[in-house]
Motif scaffolding. Structure first.
Motif, mmCIF file in Angstrom:
data_model
loop_
_atom_site.group_PDB
_atom_site.id
_atom_site.type_symbol
_atom_site.label_atom_id
_atom_site.label_comp_id
_atom_site.label_asym_id
_atom_site.label_seq_id
_atom_site.Cartn_x
_atom_site.Cartn_y
_atom_site.Cartn_z
ATOM 1 N N PRO A 194 -2.191 5.999 19.601
ATOM 2 C CA PRO A 194 -1.581 6.327 18.311
ATOM 3 C C PRO A 194 -2.569 6.290 17.145
ATOM 4 N N VAL A 195 -2.505 7.304 16.306
ATOM 5 C CA VAL A 195 -3.276 7.337 15.066
ATOM 6 C C VAL A 195 -2.480 6.576 14.002
ATOM 7 N N VAL A 196 -3.106 5.567 13.417
ATOM 8 C CA VAL A 196 -2.428 4.700 12.456
ATOM 9 C C VAL A 196 -2.970 4.952 11.054
ATOM 10 N N VAL A 197 -2.076 5.171 10.102
ATOM 11 C CA VAL A 197 -2.405 5.203 8.677
ATOM 12 C C VAL A 197 -1.598 4.100 8.021
ATOM 13 N N LYS A 198 -2.272 3.025 7.632
ATOM 14 C CA LYS A 198 -1.564 1.870 7.070
ATOM 15 C C LYS A 198 -1.208 2.129 5.612
ATOM 16 N N ASN A 199 -0.028 1.703 5.241
ATOM 17 C CA ASN A 199 0.457 1.928 3.882
ATOM 18 C C ASN A 199 1.286 0.726 3.444
ATOM 19 N N TYR A 200 0.586 -0.366 3.114
ATOM 20 C CA TYR A 200 1.277 -1.586 2.683
ATOM 21 C C TYR A 200 1.767 -1.416 1.252
ATOM 22 N N PRO A 201 2.946 -1.968 0.894
ATOM 23 C CA PRO A 201 3.852 -2.675 1.802
ATOM 24 C C PRO A 201 4.946 -1.789 2.394
ATOM 25 N N GLN A 202 4.887 -0.475 2.130
ATOM 26 C CA GLN A 202 5.989 0.401 2.523
ATOM 27 C C GLN A 202 6.131 0.554 4.034
ATOM 28 N N GLY A 203 5.009 0.540 4.773
ATOM 29 C CA GLY A 203 5.106 0.671 6.214
ATOM 30 C C GLY A 203 4.779 2.067 6.700
ATOM 31 N N TYR A 204 5.519 2.542 7.681
ATOM 32 C CA TYR A 204 5.246 3.815 8.337
ATOM 33 C C TYR A 204 5.201 4.953 7.321
ATOM 34 N N TRP A 205 4.204 5.813 7.447
ATOM 35 C CA TRP A 205 3.923 6.809 6.426
ATOM 36 C C TRP A 205 5.088 7.763 6.159
ATOM 37 N N LYS A 206 5.887 8.107 7.194
ATOM 38 C CA LYS A 206 6.959 9.080 6.992
ATOM 39 C C LYS A 206 8.034 8.588 6.030
ATOM 40 N N SER A 207 8.109 7.264 5.839
ATOM 41 C CA SER A 207 9.124 6.718 4.945
ATOM 42 C C SER A 207 8.689 6.726 3.482
ATOM 43 N N CYS A 208 7.421 7.091 3.212
ATOM 44 C CA CYS A 208 6.951 6.927 1.833
ATOM 45 C C CYS A 208 5.953 7.982 1.361
ATOM 46 N N MET A 209 5.583 8.933 2.199
ATOM 47 C CA MET A 209 4.636 9.945 1.727
ATOM 48 C C MET A 209 4.908 11.285 2.384
ATOM 49 N N PRO A 210 4.604 12.384 1.691
ATOM 50 C CA PRO A 210 4.766 13.709 2.291
ATOM 51 C C PRO A 210 3.682 13.970 3.323
ATOM 52 N N VAL A 211 3.919 14.980 4.138
ATOM 53 C CA VAL A 211 2.957 15.330 5.183
ATOM 54 C C VAL A 211 1.595 15.658 4.580
ATOM 55 N N SER A 212 1.579 16.320 3.430
ATOM 56 C CA SER A 212 0.307 16.695 2.791
ATOM 57 C C SER A 212 -0.531 15.459 2.458
ATOM 58 N N GLU A 213 0.115 14.386 2.016
ATOM 59 C CA GLU A 213 -0.622 13.160 1.706
ATOM 60 C C GLU A 213 -1.138 12.504 2.990
ATOM 61 N N PHE A 214 -0.318 12.517 4.029
ATOM 62 C CA PHE A 214 -0.740 11.986 5.324
ATOM 63 C C PHE A 214 -1.970 12.734 5.831
ATOM 64 N N GLU A 215 -1.933 14.057 5.760
ATOM 65 C CA GLU A 215 -3.086 14.851 6.196
ATOM 66 C C GLU A 215 -4.302 14.550 5.329
ATOM 67 N N GLY A 216 -4.077 14.360 4.022
ATOM 68 C CA GLY A 216 -5.173 14.019 3.133
ATOM 69 C C GLY A 216 -5.812 12.681 3.473
#
Length: 232
Positions: free
Chosen positions: A122-144
């Motif tokens: 699994p590719v992990v992008v940490k985003n404290y304190p919100q958690g899993y990226w899909k709950s707090c950022m758009p796909v474009s930000e994840f790709e960025g």
């Protein structure tokens, strides 16, 4: 830049659940680094990019547990020749409470045009304190975040500035339908299996080749973001 791969043979001393296997393997490599003062300092002082990563033991079991008494294969990769040589000379016989390294070999991954890159872990992008990226950022930000992480690794490794106006891939696909959990220091991190159709420009090919040795995303030294590829 070259990517060094160390195929390892390891022995499972205890039952290890799949979600803990990456961290267990990482502890084996940490213990090897602690045998030498210079590499111990590297392990303790380098907080951002350590430029090595690994996959998970294979083959796995259908119930998601690596059974005690089993011999498994494991791959460690790095873009630093001195690290590759050090691990080659120090991993044999290293053991923790859960794993023992029986054998270590080495080879260099060829530099060819990459058609596709895909994550085996699994590719992990940490985003404290919100958690899993899909709950707090758009796909474009994840790709960025994925792109920025690789660019920073490359700049840190080569000590060069680059023109960041290029495409890393032509297409990206998340292969899992729900996030994949991995264990790290008593908490659960959530990640994704990714597949990328590689862009054919020189910089994209250079970064993706590097990523075969460093991993994509974060927590690579705990088995996250380990990539394989298909060459043209």
């Amino acid at each position: 830049m070259l990517v060094y791969e160390l195929p390892l043979t390891i022995f499972c001393k205890k039952d290890i659940p799949y979600i803990e296997a990456g961290e267990a393997a990482g502890q084996l490599f940490n213990k090897a680094l602690c045998l030498d003062e210079r590499f111990l300092a590297y392990h303790e002082e380098v907080k951002d990019y350590k430029f090595y990563g690994h996959d998970l033991p294979y083959p796995g079991e259908a119930d998601g547990v690596y059974r005690a008494g089993r011999m498994c294969a494991l791959r460690l990769r790095t873009v630093k020749e001195e690290l590759a040589d050090y691990f080659l000379n120090h991993l044999r016989g290293i053991e923790t409470d859960t794993l023992r390294c029986i054998r270590a070999d080495i080879r260099i991954l060829p530099k060819r045009i990459i058609e596709k890159a895909y994550s085996l872990t699994p590719v992990v992008v940490k985003n404290y304190p919100q958690g899993y990226w899909k709950s707090c950022m758009p796909v474009s930000e994840f790709e960025g975040r994925l792109f920025g992480n690789l660019v920073k690794k490359y700049k840190h490794l080569t000590e060069k500035e680059i023109d960041e106006n290029f495409d890393l891939y032509e297409q990206i696909r998340i292969k899992n339908t729900k996030p994949i959990r991995v264990s790290y220091k008593g908490i659960g991190l959530l990640g994704d299996k990714l597949e990328l159709v590689a862009a054919k420009n020189e910089m994209a090919q250079e970064l993706l080749y590097m990523a075969l040795g460093t991993g994509m995303g974060e927590n690579n030294t705990c088995g996250c973001g380990f990539l394989n590829c298909r060459w043209l």
